[in-house]
Design an enzyme around this catalytic site. Structure first.
Site, PDB file in Angstrom:
ATOM      1  CG  ASP A  67      12.707 -11.399  -3.924  1.00  0.00           C
ATOM      2  OD1 ASP A  67      13.360 -12.448  -3.844  1.00  0.00           O
ATOM      3  OD2 ASP A  67      12.947 -10.507  -4.765  1.00  0.00           O
ATOM      4  CD  GLU A  95      17.210 -15.396  -0.245  1.00  0.00           C
ATOM      5  OE1 GLU A  95      17.345 -14.163  -0.182  1.00  0.00           O
ATOM      6  OE2 GLU A  95      16.318 -15.958  -0.885  1.00  0.00           O
ATOM      7  CG  ASP A 106      16.379 -13.694  -9.075  1.00  0.00           C
ATOM      8  OD1 ASP A 106      15.126 -13.781  -9.130  1.00  0.00           O
ATOM      9  OD2 ASP A 106      16.968 -12.888  -8.356  1.00  0.00           O
TER      10      ASP A 106
END
Ligand SMILES: *[C@@H]1O[C@H](CO)[C@@H](O)[C@H](O)[C@H]1NC(C)=O
Ligand SMILES: *[C@@H]1O[C@H](CO)[C@@H](O)[C@H](O)[C@H]1NC(C)=O
Ligand SMILES: *[C@@H]1O[C@H](CO)[C@@H](O)[C@H](O)[C@H]1NC(C)=O
Ligand SMILES: *[C@@H]1O[C@H](CO)[C@@H](O)[C@H](O)[C@H]1NC(C)=O
Ligand SMILES: *[C@@H]1O[C@H](CO)[C@@H](O)[C@H](O)[C@H]1NC(C)=O
Ligand SMILES: *[C@@H]1O[C@H](CO)[C@@H](O)[C@H](O)[C@H]1NC(C)=O
Ligand SMILES: *[C@@H]1O[C@H](CO)[C@@H](O)[C@H](O)[C@H]1NC(C)=O
Ligand SMILES: *[C@@H]1O[C@H](CO)[C@@H](O)[C@H](O)[C@H]1NC(C)=O
Ligand SMILES: CC(=O)N[C@H]1CO[C@H](CO)[C@@H](O)[C@@H]1O
Length: 894
Positions: free
Chosen positions: A442, A445, A580
């Site tokens: 997770d 980015e 999300d």
């Protein structure tokens, strides 16, 4: 090839150079102003076999819109295969950044390409230089830069094509737009971003700069292989004819295009051709198609055990339990909180799961807590290897993530693979640590909670109270478990005149500046590349490192790694979830388009959204419907946030029933889907299909993104409105069968309204022409499921024929010793099963659908008089076969 020689790490040492353009221009520039730029003139054109090269020389006074126009460019165009043109435009005088081959190996060109057989044609005009890509057979122009001069400046590349009015454009993700993009006014910004709530109209977690275009004359695809930040603008208001334009506005790199012919008849062919570049999808373990349960906010080991026990008590087949960052000590990766998640108790839970043929997955983030001198092993080992991404001044690039101030692994560092694998091997050691079955990654980015300027990450971490103290008291260590069953500017360093922090053309990044809420764009990798160029690769590079680490733990076995951020090629190694989202009906609906983009276009087929929604509170009806829709996501996981109400499927009676019912269907269809997934790994055929992939001439299907095909033949048409029990669905002109009753349904190419759909149901239709290899019965785990007999369902199409495939292997090995590949063919009252059969299985029965009258004779394998029954109302002939798959068999009736 490490194409870049733009080693900014070295340029650091040069004296600062101030850009002429101190103030970033607004994003909007009048298209007429750009079209007035001089463009280039093609000279020195040389054609050698399938390759054309030329120099492009600036054709007039420079327009210097976002920097100085580059004077001379190199153009290279190659017919790489009969269906693929590679076109590249680079700066002739200096090497520029390109996506490294180490991250995305380029496909090789066919050395024997027959130019007389190519399906696409490249044509150009010399001055101003423009080019067209057309279909060779029809001459139809697919891509044309006519009237839109090329602009090539150090930090601004612009190329624009004119497309037909109302063009059908798909892709350019990751996004929450409709599956078919609105061409009137859409800007797709590609700059990977932690995008809570997945807001529409913004850049999200992944960057896939490829689009598919569908026309009456065929479907083709265009990839701009670039990891640079960009805005791709679709407009249709610039000409009187309403023509659509698609304009690339890119802030770095080169123009590296792949044009894929696709096919005039089969849209999926474009996806298969794209797989030649992005890579074929990785096969995943059979068990990973089972149900996954996760949430952020399981407070301690007792909660985790309780969820496992409660799924079992509710008779909902839970395959895999997950734990979010809650397990970590002070939210540091590769640590376990000894009070809340004590190792001994967690090992007990994992053993319990494994003993019941269930699995366990833990979250690992990339960011490592910055804790010099505090005996944090992961930080110390990485520091010793000098492994962290560097700030422009050579110190570690600091961010703020869950544990507070952090450093980021540099995935370009030569020793990063060894480091990451080492951390996985020791922390996830089956003998002393946590024997996970899959990995979840997770925040890659990479995300940061630090707002630009991040000059004082310590103050920002403190202001955000990171890491937060635990609010619940520690649990009893000996509890009985399983008893029963802001966008401010800062002074910007410039490299060779380039402003990496505030480039003159600012892309429409919803987070603000390029460095906002992520690693600073001027951070430097070990090989000298900067985040400005490589930002969009971070998640995919972490994915590959994690895949390799998991493979090292279990050599020879397929891995399940689920990531948040992806780039071209990610699906070759990992799967992804769509980030999300929120517990809303809107997000329930958009999950379908998001999933179709990944699975049908981008070759990331192991994909799904958080079922029942991540943020906010779900409702019983939403969660029930979402359980049934989620059963047709390739990756099926219920997950939500720590501040939302609990939403495990057993929390409400209707949701329990919905989940049981939908999982029963999913599991019976699992070998059908596994076979589709296997085929995808061999030839790139999509595992999910939008309706237009199957009905490319039916214009009514082009915009449909609330219905889809699971595999080739199961049409899924969920109820889409809040609390509704009816839905209007489109049935193309074709033969269908209701999946639950097997009753024939004639598709008329019209919308039909289905009513009284209980919250535990989801409308499903079998598309005629299929032989489905169902498991006769579902089971509580995929291990038990694999022991069930088969039931083949023969659903003839309008022409009275049907066909299908069944692939069986051991479900986990990368190299298989024994496999079965059965081919089922049906016509005129005869089903023939043939193929190669190294894994035996039993076909208990065969159902023939749409049989008009009771047969007089039925013969099957090993029987003269097999047992059969005929249901005249439903037109179903059911034959008990009890056939071994081994060797093939036939069933006939008349
Ligand atoms: C490219 O296509 C455009 C639009 O169809 C056409 O006007 C132009 O002449 C073509 N150029 C070449 C070089 O074929
Ligand atoms: C185009 O989209 C932008 C961004 O969503 C919006 O601000 C603008 O109003 C739209 N323009 C038109 C003409 O619809
Ligand atoms: C086209 O739409 C864009 C985006 O809304 C707008 O800014 C622009 O002024 C429009 N152009 C014309 C020619 O109407
Ligand atoms: C499990 O179910 C029991 C009995 O309904 C309930 O008390 C408990 O809170 C549940 N625990 C979890 C973690 O779901
Ligand atoms: C290096 O740069 C970072 C961020 O730009 C800054 O926080 C840090 O203080 C600098 N370190 C040194 C040694 O100058
Ligand atoms: C841009 O061009 C101008 C002259 O046209 C020159 O003075 C300037 O140095 C150039 N800037 C860069 C960054 O190359
Ligand atoms: C979700 O429900 C909880 C518990 O009822 C409540 O405290 C919270 O405010 C709700 N969240 C939202 C976004 O409504
Ligand atoms: C849908 O049902 C839920 C109860 O599950 C209720 O809270 C909500 O108000 C209903 N929504 C509408 C639009 O009727
Ligand atoms: C697709 C979608 O509906 N996205 C919404 C998600 O939630 C945010 C707010 O957090 C909205 O802005 C988006 O439009």
């Amino acid at each position: 090839m490490l194409a870049s020689s733009r080693l900014r790490g070295i340029l650091l040492l040069a004296a600062p150079f101030f850009s002429l353009l101190d103030i970033a221009r607004a994003e909007y520039v009048d298209p007429a102003e750009l079209d007035a730029c001089p463009g280039y003139k093609a000279t020195d054109v040389k054609v050698t076999g399938p390759t054309l090269i030329a120099k492009l020389v600036l054709a007039g006074e420079p327009c210097n819109v976002f920097g100085n126009d580059t004077k001379t460019l190199d153009l290279a165009v190659t017919y790489e295969t009969e269906t693929r043109i590679h076109l590249k435009i680079t700066d002739a005088s200096s090497a520029r950044y390109e996506v490294p081959e180490s991250v995305l190996p380029r496909p090789s060109a066919d050395p024997h390409v027959r130019l007389e057989a190519v399906q696409l044609e490249f044509k150009y005009t010399t001055s101003p230089f423009s080019f067209n890509i057309s279909r060779a057979r029809s001459g139809e122009v697919l891509f044309t830069t006519t009237s839109h001069p090329l602009i090539f400046e150090p930090q601004y590349l612009r190329l624009k094509t004119t497309l037909p009015a109302a063009a059908n454009i798909y892709g350019l993700g990751e996004h929450t737009e409709p599956f078919r993009l609105d061409t009137s006014n859409t800007t797709r910004t590609l700059w990977a971003r932690d995008a809570y709530g997945v807001p529409r109209g913004t850049n999200l977690y992944g960057s896939h700069p490829v689009y598919f275009e569908h026309r009456a004359g065929g479907t083709h695809a265009v990839l701009l292989l670039s990891s640079s930040g960009m805005d791709v603008k679709l407009r249709n208001n610039e000409t009187a004819t309403g023509a659509t334009t698609l304009e690339y506005n890119v802030i770095g790199g080169v123009l590296d295009f792949y044009f894929l012919a696709g096919s005039e008849t089969d849209p999926a062919e474009a996806a298969r051709q794209y797989a030649q570049i992005a890579g074929l999808p990785a096969e995943v373990p059979y068990w990973s198609f089972g149900l996954h349960q996760c949430r952020y906010g399981y407070q301690n080991y007792i909660d985790v055990a309780g969820v496992i026990a409660n799924y079992s008590a509710a008779s909902i087949p839970l395959e895999t339990m997950w734990t979010d960052i809650d397990y970590m000590y002070e939210r540091r990766v590769f640590t376990m909180d000894p009070q809340y998640f004590p190792t001994a108790r967690m090992r007990e839970i994992i053993d319990h799961l494994h003993n019941h043929n269930q699995r366990y997955v833990l979250m690992t983030d990339p960011a490592v807590a910055y804790l010099p001198g505090q005996d944090y092993g992961t930080y110390d080992r990485g520091t010793k290897l000098d492994l962290w991404l560097k700030a422009a001044n050579g110190s570690s690039s600091l961010g703020v993530v869950w544990p507070g101030v952090t450093v980021y692994p540099d995935w370009f560092h030569p020793e990063v693979g060894q480091f990451w694998t080492g951390e996985f091997e020791s922390f996830y050691d089956p003998k002393s640590g946590f024997d996970i079955d899959g990995a979840w990654i997770d925040m890659n980015e990479p995300a940061s909670f630090c707002t630009d300027p991040c000059d004082d990450p310590f103050a920002q971490a403190a202001a955000q109270n990171l890491p937060p103290p635990r609010t619940s008291p520690p649990p009893n260590q000996d509890a009985a478990i399983f008893s029963q069953q802001t966008h401010a500017k800062r002074a910007a360093p410039s490299y060779a005149g380039e402003d990496l922090l505030h480039p003159p053309y600012s892309i429409d990044n919803a987070a603000g500046t390029l460095s906002s809420r992520t690693a600073s764009a001027d951070s430097v990798h070990a090989n000298g590349l900067v985040e400005y160029d490589t930002h969009n690769l971070y998640g995919t590079m972490m994915s590959v490192a994690t895949h390799d680490a998991m493979l090292a733990r279990r050599p020879g076995q397929r891995t399940l790694v689920i990531t948040r951020s992806t780039f071209v090629g990610a699906g070759h190694k990992v799967g992804k979830w769509l980030g999300d989202n929120l517990s809303s009906w809107g997000h329930y609906r958009t999950s379908i388009a998001g999933m179709l983009s990944m699975a049908s276009l981008f070759q990331v087929p192991m994909v799904g959204s958080d079922i029942c929604g991540f943020g906010d509170n779900t409702t019983e009806t939403l969660c029930a419907r979402w359980a049934t829709l989620g059963a047709f996501y390739p990756f099926m996981r219920n997950h939500n946030s720590d501040i939302s109400i609990s939403q495990e499927f057993y929390r409400w009676p209707s949701v329990t029933l919905a989940a049981r019912h939908a999982l029963d269907i999913r599991y019976r269809l699992l070998d059908y889907f596994y076979t589709a997934f296997h085929r995808a790994s061999v030839d790139g055929s999509p595992v999910l299909n939008p309706l237009w992939f199957k009905y490319p001439k039916d214009t009514s299907t082009y915009g449909i993104d609330l219905q889809f095909f699971f595999g080739d033949s199961i049409l899924v048409s969920p109820v889409t409105d809040e609390n509704a029990t009816s839905v209007s669905i489109y049935l193309p002109k074709d033969q269908f069968y209701d999946f639950e009753t097997f009753v024939p349904v004639d598709g008329k190419g019209e919308h039909v309204t289905l009513s009284n759909i209980d919250f535990t149901d989801i409308p499903l239709h079998i598309r005629g022409g299929a032989v489905l290899p169902l498991r006769a019965k579902s089971a509580m785990t995929t291990t038990e499921l694999r022991a069930q007999d088969f039931q083949f369902v023969v659903a003839p199409g309008g022409d009275g024929t049907a066909a299908g495939m069944l692939y069986i292997d051991d479900g986990v090995s990368i190299t298989q010793q024994k496999t079965t590949s059965a081919k089922m063919v049906y016509a005129k009252g005869k089903l023939s099963v043939s193929g190669s059969f190294d894994v035996d299985a039993k076909v208990a029965s065969v159902l023939f659908l749409g049989v008009e009258k009771a047969p007089t004779t039925v013969s099957g394998p090993g029987y003269t008089q097999p047992t059969f029954s005929y249901d005249a109302e439903r037109k179903v002939l059911s034959v008990e076969t009890n056939a071994r798959l081994d060797g093939g068999f036939e069933v006939t009736f008349s």
